[in-house]
Design a protein around this motif. Sequence first.
Motif: not given
Length: 214
Positions: A198-214
């Motif tokens: 129910n949630r998606k976290i997308y990481m790149d280069l050591g950072k959270v670049v996307e965090d959303e409820t799905i």
Amino acid sequence: MKIVEAQNVTKRFMGAKVLDSVTLDIRLGERIAMMGPNGAGKTTLVRAILGFYHLDGGTIRVEGHDPVKERVKVLKNIGFIPQLPPPVKLSVNELLTFIERSTGTKRERVVSEAEAMELDVKRHIDKPFFKLSGGMKQKLLIAIALARKSRLLVFDEPTANLDPKAREHFYKLLDGLDYDHSSIFITHRLEEVEGLVNRKIYMDLGKVVEDETI
């Protein structure tokens, strides 16, 4: 209720910043797909939550506990399935005995979960764990994690060694869990877990670049 609290978490390896001021909370009941390219920091973040690493900056608390200083308390309520099974030299029987004594999880529950994925534990009970096939190892590790009824389940590419039928059994077991918990799936295939998260976290280069409820 917050299960995990990470504030400005930074971790370096050989001078390279692998986690760059990561801040996120995980609440009870959240099912998270953690995504991103190789080297994005996903596994490093999870291993920091598990207490594998001393941080170079920031803090992590798991149910209020420091995962490094209070690791026994933290791991008591976490079920972790690594991408590559560890080279455990115990026999299957010895491993089940160890799990039973160290966590209080009855071996019958582990055997039942394994059988639901069509792994006949009794047939392989005297074999060394490291001599099982990759798929068998993964099934047994999944069975142990699910049998423990951990409050936080962490799966690092858990189906990498499973055939399609075993994957189906695995996801059916997860869908049928009947107690309050949170879960993290490190995965490259959102389509495989989208019915479970129910949630998606997308990481790149050591950072959270996307965090959303799905």
